[in-house]
Design an enzyme around this catalytic site. Sequence first.
Site, mmCIF file in Angstrom:
data_model
loop_
_atom_site.group_PDB
_atom_site.id
_atom_site.type_symbol
_atom_site.label_atom_id
_atom_site.label_comp_id
_atom_site.label_asym_id
_atom_site.label_seq_id
_atom_site.Cartn_x
_atom_site.Cartn_y
_atom_site.Cartn_z
ATOM 1 N N ASN A 109 0.854 -1.188 0.000
ATOM 2 C CA ASN A 109 0.000 0.000 0.000
ATOM 3 C C ASN A 109 0.889 1.236 0.000
ATOM 4 O O ASN A 109 2.006 1.200 0.522
ATOM 5 C CB ASN A 109 -0.884 0.006 1.251
ATOM 6 C CG ASN A 109 -1.828 1.197 1.270
ATOM 7 O OD1 ASN A 109 -2.420 1.551 0.247
ATOM 8 N ND2 ASN A 109 -1.970 1.839 2.418
ATOM 9 N N HIS A 111 0.780 5.223 1.264
ATOM 10 C CA HIS A 111 0.016 6.087 2.164
ATOM 11 C C HIS A 111 0.668 7.471 2.184
ATOM 12 O O HIS A 111 1.897 7.569 2.296
ATOM 13 C CB HIS A 111 -0.008 5.479 3.573
ATOM 14 C CG HIS A 111 -0.811 6.283 4.532
ATOM 15 N ND1 HIS A 111 -2.193 6.295 4.516
ATOM 16 C CD2 HIS A 111 -0.443 7.151 5.517
ATOM 17 C CE1 HIS A 111 -2.634 7.110 5.457
ATOM 18 N NE2 HIS A 111 -1.592 7.641 6.083
ATOM 19 N N SER A 138 4.674 6.943 2.277
ATOM 20 C CA SER A 138 5.291 5.673 2.686
ATOM 21 C C SER A 138 4.703 4.530 1.870
ATOM 22 O O SER A 138 3.498 4.518 1.600
ATOM 23 C CB SER A 138 4.994 5.379 4.161
ATOM 24 O OG SER A 138 5.346 6.460 4.991
ATOM 25 N N ASP A 147 -3.073 1.020 7.831
ATOM 26 C CA ASP A 147 -1.860 1.811 7.613
ATOM 27 C C ASP A 147 -0.764 1.445 8.620
ATOM 28 O O ASP A 147 0.084 2.280 8.954
ATOM 29 C CB ASP A 147 -2.151 3.321 7.699
ATOM 30 C CG ASP A 147 -3.193 3.762 6.688
ATOM 31 O OD1 ASP A 147 -3.213 3.200 5.576
ATOM 32 O OD2 ASP A 147 -4.004 4.657 7.018
HETATM 33 C C1 GAR Z 1 -2.539 8.865 -3.056
HETATM 34 O O1 GAR Z 1 -2.103 10.066 -2.497
HETATM 35 C C2 GAR Z 1 -2.352 7.730 -2.077
HETATM 36 O O2 GAR Z 1 -1.206 7.860 -1.299
HETATM 37 C C3 GAR Z 1 -3.592 7.879 -1.231
HETATM 38 O O3 GAR Z 1 -4.618 8.159 -2.150
HETATM 39 C C4 GAR Z 1 -4.060 8.869 -3.260
HETATM 40 C C5 GAR Z 1 -4.469 8.176 -4.529
HETATM 41 O O4 GAR Z 1 -4.110 8.927 -5.639
HETATM 42 N N1 GAR Z 1 -3.875 6.686 -0.508
HETATM 43 C C6 GAR Z 1 -4.428 6.690 0.710
HETATM 44 O O5 GAR Z 1 -4.764 7.698 1.287
HETATM 45 C C7 GAR Z 1 -4.608 5.315 1.331
HETATM 46 N N2 GAR Z 1 -4.860 5.410 2.720
HETATM 47 P P1 GAR Z 1 -4.179 8.285 -7.106
HETATM 48 O O6 GAR Z 1 -5.561 7.667 -7.259
HETATM 49 O O7 GAR Z 1 -3.986 9.465 -8.003
HETATM 50 O O8 GAR Z 1 -3.077 7.274 -7.200
#
Ligand code: GAR
Length: 212
Positions: A109, A111, A138, A147
């Site tokens: 994942n 985060h 991360s 997480d």
């Molecule tokens: C990213 O910033 C990722 O780190 C976050 O969602 C976004 C997805 O962007 N993930 C989380 O918050 C998970 N807990 P994307 O759809 O443009 O890749």
Amino acid sequence: MDTSLPVVVLISGDGSNLQALLDAPAHGHDYRVVAVISNRADAHGLERAMQRGIPTQVLNHADFACRDDYDNALMTLIDGFSPRLVVLAGFMRILTPGFTRHYAGHMLNIHPSLLPRFQGLQTHRRALEAGETEHGASVHFVAEELDGGPVIAQARVPILADDDEERLAARVLTREHQLYPTVVEWFAQGRLRLNGDRVELDGKALAKPVAI
Ligand code: GAR
């Protein structure tokens, strides 16, 4: 024979991290995305996958009575593509213990914070409110705690005096796009593994996350 590592990517939204994984030189070489699955039919990442001819599936959580039913159906769907790695790329779901156990050591994942700081949602706002001078993203192996799995690598960015949530989020996201393909490539090359709750890179336990 194609020896690249088959990867299934799970998304819920824009899919810019998916795009970075598809655009990286290691895609089609060390690893290949064999399917993209979303819990939302309107996730833009589905179009990104279709443009590359990658099979997509939507499994809407609203169609299921409970979290266990959804996660069981999701497992069946994922396993139908026989991946050796599952990559969560903005997949905004809390996962059941059975699901995380099923893919233990084979699910990553990303985060948007320097874990263990700011688990959960609204990480950029919370980093600003806490008066942090540094923030980042991360990549970790997924464990039962949200997480909370062992962190593999992090990208750090400064927090600047005139930052707002949007500017900070954009700065972090740019770095996510370097961070995630790098870690997936390590896994695909057999350099990265989870041993118990310790991360090993090139046969050595990591004392702290790798800085990228
Ligand atoms: C990213 O910033 C990722 O780190 C976050 O969602 C976004 C997805 O962007 N993930 C989380 O918050 C998970 N807990 P994307 O759809 O443009 O890749």
